[in-house]
Design an enzyme around this catalytic site. Structure first.
Site, PDB file in Angstrom:
ATOM      1  CB  SER A 120      -0.925  -0.102   1.182  1.00 61.52           C
ATOM      2  OG  SER A 120      -2.038   0.924   1.043  1.00 61.52           O
ATOM      3  CG  HIS A 129      -6.029  -1.894  -0.723  1.00 63.64           C
ATOM      4  ND1 HIS A 129      -5.560  -1.198  -1.547  1.00 63.64           N
ATOM      5  CD2 HIS A 129      -5.597  -1.388   0.638  1.00 63.64           C
ATOM      6  CE1 HIS A 129      -4.449  -0.553  -1.053  1.00 63.64           C
ATOM      7  NE2 HIS A 129      -4.313  -0.682   0.208  1.00 63.64           N
ATOM      8  CG  ASP A 134      -7.022  -1.489  -4.507  1.00 64.01           C
ATOM      9  OD1 ASP A 134      -7.767  -0.871  -3.446  1.00 64.01           O
ATOM     10  OD2 ASP A 134      -5.902  -1.455  -4.365  1.00 64.01           O
TER      11      ASP A 134
END
Length: 570
Positions: A362, A517, A488
């Protein structure tokens, strides 16, 4: 029929007759006939006598001459009259007629001629009240009333002269099971026809061939969990359902050039010492996501696999997120790579002969990509990997501000950032207004009130432009594999630079149709060894065991890569 000494009528009928009244004729008549053997009607008549009339004596038979015209009666009354003959009438009354004799069956006293008064005969009972009385009697008697000695219908039904219809049970319609089966079949048909897809691999020819040869997962069909294949569900359940294996860390604190403090967590596992030369053991540097640390579930699973495979792993925690004291007003952001540079330099000094691979998740993936773009060939890494990075922070903020995404993700992440600022209020308050920052409710508001001014940006828009990894892709000289999902909620599909990756020799973009995600749950029941872990294991093994093939990619940039430099910058 009743038993010995009982009544010939059913019990329910006797009870109903004692509670209901019938209108009497307008002329005087003797009391209606009654059953002399019924213990419940021995002292009552079917027709109420006028007020003041004498009640019939026990055992006396009523005269029914007004009905038959003979005065003899029929049935049981005829037999009883032979044993109890009728008594003579009483003395005459002034208005005519005679008074009933003591013990007489209770003749009705006629109204004197010409007299006016209230009608002493009761009014007819409506049918609705009769039905209500029968219902009340049935409820008082209970469910077994009227069924003694094998009796058939209930007393209310017997009094009305009709049989009680059987109560049908609940009918089971075959329609709901058929609908459920049809819905399940339609869902499974849609799943098998539309959901499983092979991921898209966008990369230069040589890097693409290397990945297809050494990482079979890039060409496998991804089968997301059928009951949660949507991106938001994958994101939520990926954080809740997946395991958190126990990992033992050894923490090390190092100083940053600006006076800050960084915490490195080294994974302690006997497998890392199985290498022939411990100082040359391959090392994996992992960076967590927003407000994450070495205790995040997705990092624990990767660290455990690396330890079991015999590799050394270390986690770089964001400033202030590991429980340590924050020594500077600033924490971390996607555009600032100074802490990553400090950690890589420290690891290289400690293990100079060990190949190093960086893996960011991330926001950590954004830091890795920005670092590779800024450092170029001097990155000091054998390869890199970015899992679910956000390619355009502005597009990511807009996606997270959608109503459902804001409720599920944006508010939760903003709350975590506010807790971080509140915990380090003393240090952060030297540069920004803490109370103003704590009023932020979204990530964009937090970046506007804290991140941009803390790291020297004039606005949030300027910070998002500097933090976008897409602008650094053409400068990357280290092989890097990036994994994203097209659904996502943190990184929309239109923001992923797929077209530019086709012409870049060192960048490979792997995009799945589903996964969310950092989710990528697969199989009917999510289990350890998900798609992310399998891809991570294959890529790490390919880099550390077949590094010479990757080094051949260095010459590709001088050819086709130069022609795509301007296109990648665009």
């Amino acid at each position: 029929m009743g038993g010995r000494g009982g009544c010939a009528r059913p019990w329910a009928q006797r009870t109903l007759h004692t509670r209901t009244q019938r209108p009497a004729p307008t002329h005087a008549h003797p009391a209606a006939a009654r059953c002399p053997r019924c213990p419940l009607t021995r002292s009552r008549s079917r027709v109420s006598a006028p007020l003041g009339a004498a009640r019939p004596a026990p055992g006396h038979v009523a005269d029914t001459s007004h009905r038959t015209g003979t005065g003899t009666g029929t049935g049981t009354g005829r037999d009883l009259r032979r044993r109890n003959p009728p008594r003579p009438p009483g003395p005459p009354l002034p208005g005519g007629g005679s008074a009933p004799t003591r013990g007489a069956p209770g003749r009705l006293r006629p109204r004197p001629a010409g007299s006016a008064g209230v009608n002493r005969y009761p009014a007819p009972v409506p049918a609705s009240k009769m039905a209500a009385g029968a219902t009340r009697a049935r409820s008082e008697a209970g469910p077994n009333a009227g069924r003694a000695r094998g009796a058939g219908p209930s007393r209310a039904a017997a009094a009305m002269g009709a049989e009680e219809p059987p109560v049908p049970g609940p009918a089971l319609s075959p329609l709901p099971p058929l609908l459920a089966a049809a819905a399940a079949a339609a869902f499974l048909g849609y799943y098998w026809a539309r959901v499983p897809r092979r991921p898209l691999l966008a990369a230069g020819p040589r890097l693409r061939a290397f990945l297809q040869r050494r990482c079979p997962a890039v060409g496998e069909t991804f089968y997301p969990t059928p009951w949660c294949f949507e991106g938001r569900l994958q994101t939520l359940l990926g954080a809740l359902l997946q395991a958190r294996p126990p990992v033992s860390y050894r923490s090390e604190a190092i100083r940053a050039p600006d006076g800050g403090q960084l915490i490195l967590d080294w994974a302690e596992d006997p497998g890392s010492h199985q290498h022939q030369e411990p100082h040359a053991c391959p090392t994996i540097l992992l960076l967590p996501g927003l407000t994450g640390s070495s205790q995040a579930g997705y990092l624990l699973r990767l660290v455990r696999w690396a330890s079991h495979a015999g590799y050394r792993s270390v986690v770089l925690n964001h400033r202030g997120c590991r429980g340590e004291e924050l020594l500077t007003p600033r924490t971390f952001c996607a555009s600032n790579t100074e802490d990553l540079e400090t950690a890589i330099a420290h690891i290289k000094r400690r293990y100079p002969r060990a190949p190093l691979l960086a893996v960011g998740v991330s926001l950590g993936g954004m830091q890795v990509l920005n670092y590779l773009g800024r450092r170029g060939r001097a990155a000091g890494l054998a390869a890199a990997m970015a899992l679910s990075p956000s390619w355009d922070p502005s597009a990511s903020a807009a996606s997270l501000e959608q109503p459902l995404n804001a409720l599920l993700f944006n508010q939760h992440l903003a709350a975590g950032l506010r807790r971080l600022v509140s915990r380090h209020r003393a240090a952060i308050g030297e540069k920004v207004d803490v109370e103003h920052v704590l009023q932020a409710r979204t990530i964009r508001e937090f970046d506007e009130r804290y991140t941009a001014p803390a790291f020297g940006y004039r606005s949030c828009r300027e910070y998002y432009r500097a933090a976008s990894p897409a602008r650094w892709l053409r400068h990357i000289r280290v092989p890097v594999l990036c994994l994203n999902a097209s659904d996502d909620p943190f990184s929309p599909l239109h923001a992923i630079p797929v077209e530019a990756a086709w012409h870049l020799p060192h960048v490979a973009l792997l995009v799945t149709a589903h996964g969310g995600h950092i989710g990528f749950l697969e199989g009917l029941c999510p289990r350890p060894g998900s798609y992310v872990e399998r891809l991570f294991a294959q890529f790490v093994a390919a880099v550390f065991e077949h590094g010479e093939e990757l080094r051949e990619l260095e010459g590709d940039w001088d050819g086709a890569g130069q022609g795509a430099a301007g296109q990648g910058a665009a």
